[in-house]
Design a protein around this motif. Sequence first.
Motif, PDB file in Angstrom:
ATOM      1  N   ASP A   9      74.022  28.971 -29.074  1.00  0.00           N
ATOM      2  CA  ASP A   9      74.026  30.178 -28.243  1.00  0.00           C
ATOM      3  C   ASP A   9      74.244  31.422 -29.090  1.00  0.00           C
ATOM      4  N   TYR A  11      73.369  31.826 -32.277  1.00  0.00           N
ATOM      5  CA  TYR A  11      72.144  32.109 -33.015  1.00  0.00           C
ATOM      6  C   TYR A  11      71.061  32.676 -32.103  1.00  0.00           C
ATOM      7  N   GLU A  12      70.998  32.171 -30.878  1.00  0.00           N
ATOM      8  CA  GLU A  12      70.036  32.714 -29.920  1.00  0.00           C
ATOM      9  C   GLU A  12      70.333  34.185 -29.630  1.00  0.00           C
ATOM     10  N   GLU A  13      71.617  34.513 -29.572  1.00  0.00           N
ATOM     11  CA  GLU A  13      72.000  35.905 -29.342  1.00  0.00           C
ATOM     12  C   GLU A  13      71.607  36.781 -30.543  1.00  0.00           C
ATOM     13  N   SER A  16      67.856  37.296 -30.285  1.00  0.00           N
ATOM     14  CA  SER A  16      67.534  38.231 -29.205  1.00  0.00           C
ATOM     15  C   SER A  16      67.834  39.669 -29.620  1.00  0.00           C
ATOM     16  N   LEU A  64      65.179  26.773 -33.456  1.00  0.00           N
ATOM     17  CA  LEU A  64      65.070  28.112 -32.876  1.00  0.00           C
ATOM     18  C   LEU A  64      63.993  28.974 -33.537  1.00  0.00           C
ATOM     19  N   THR A  68      59.963  30.014 -32.226  1.00  0.00           N
ATOM     20  CA  THR A  68      59.783  31.424 -31.852  1.00  0.00           C
ATOM     21  C   THR A  68      58.530  32.017 -32.464  1.00  0.00           C
ATOM     22  N   GLU A  76      59.795  39.622 -31.785  1.00  0.00           N
ATOM     23  CA  GLU A  76      60.556  38.372 -31.891  1.00  0.00           C
ATOM     24  C   GLU A  76      59.954  37.491 -32.977  1.00  0.00           C
TER      25      GLU A  76
END
Length: 437
Positions: A9, A11-13, A16, A64, A68, A76
């Motif tokens: 989470d 790393y996803e943040e 983003s 991730l 992407t 992104e």
Amino acid sequence: MAPPRLMMDVYEEHLSEAGFLWERWERGLASPAVDLTVTAAREERLLAHLDALTVGGSEVAGALLIPTLDSKAPTEVAAAAFALLASGEEGARKVLERLEAGKGPALAGIQRALELDDSLAPAALLPLLGSPRVDVQTLVLGALVFRRAVSPTVVEKFLSHGDPRLQSAALLGLEGRLDETHRKGLQAALDSPHTGVRHAALTAGLIAGLRGAWERCRKWAGESSAVGAQARVLLALGGGEQDITGLVKLLENAVLRPSTLWALGFSGHVSAAEACLAWMDKDRGTAALAAEAFSAITGLRLEAPYVAPARVAAEEPIPLEEEDLDADLVPTPEDALATPAPAAVAAWWKEARTRFDPGTRYLRGLPFSAQALLEALRQEPMRRRGVLALELAIRSRGQLRLEARAFTRRQASELARAFASLASLSPRRFDGLMTQG
């Protein structure tokens, strides 16, 4: 083994936030309200998130970053690709594999990452110039040109290519001092039926000091094409009073008016400033552009009392049946320009006019010089710096380059080199700089 969900989470943040900040940073490069200092601060935040993405190693890359690369959002994709390139050899291999298979937003994002990345050696990209896909070849050649890492041999190979995209990219890779083969290729490109090729040839020709390119500049200045818009800017940068008079006359053409006002802001001529002042009152649709150009010449700061009050949004929403659902709601750089108060600006000019010599070129109210050009590259809004960087390349015959769309750390190095070579910059009009037939 994949990182725990809680860690993923994080790393996803980071990804983003990196995508959001990348988009904001890119928009800032065309902004009339953002300067180099603000851009550097935004860039620092972006790079912090990108650096954080490299810490997760192969697990985060596989779970991730690599997926992407297929995103439909170019920023992104750019963020993921940049982090993979910075993570090492395996990450770079994945980016190049996806490059060969990608399309659309994926290609655009990967190209931007390759342009800005300085960890991948240019030699690693050269095999892709042999790709059967022209879009991949064009992307790679464009990235190498952006990094000023393309050899004369590679440029020569694509200079007369049948595909105009590759030919245009190769033209922009030419250095200022040409051998006979490159000069002939450039001259032929000026006669190309393709707008993109002529656009690139015009730019490369002036940097090389080609008299034929300057002659085409004057010839094409009245065109409504992208080549015409570029010719108007170049004519404003390096033309004489007669050239500026010709540009002022083009303001009567409503189609050409916006791009002509933009160009005149770089001319520095008093006659151009007075024409822009007149058009602040004549055409509300281009009043802000006229004011921007006037300010760039005279140095008037566009703030109260010289700007109109900000418009307040209507209290009543537009009825659904009257709303244009196909309208592009993304703000343009021009949307950030101040709307002038023409009467107040005219009153200021009446007093200030006596300080300006009609025979002198001005930049923000100061007489133009090589020093003033470099100071402007340090201080002007990002929106204007690309044109000023082109003027630097022309005046130095391509020996001094500043890439206004690169990260600021590269720009700082290029600007320092330009200041160190200040004495080599000629302030003459462009017709005096064209020395090649």
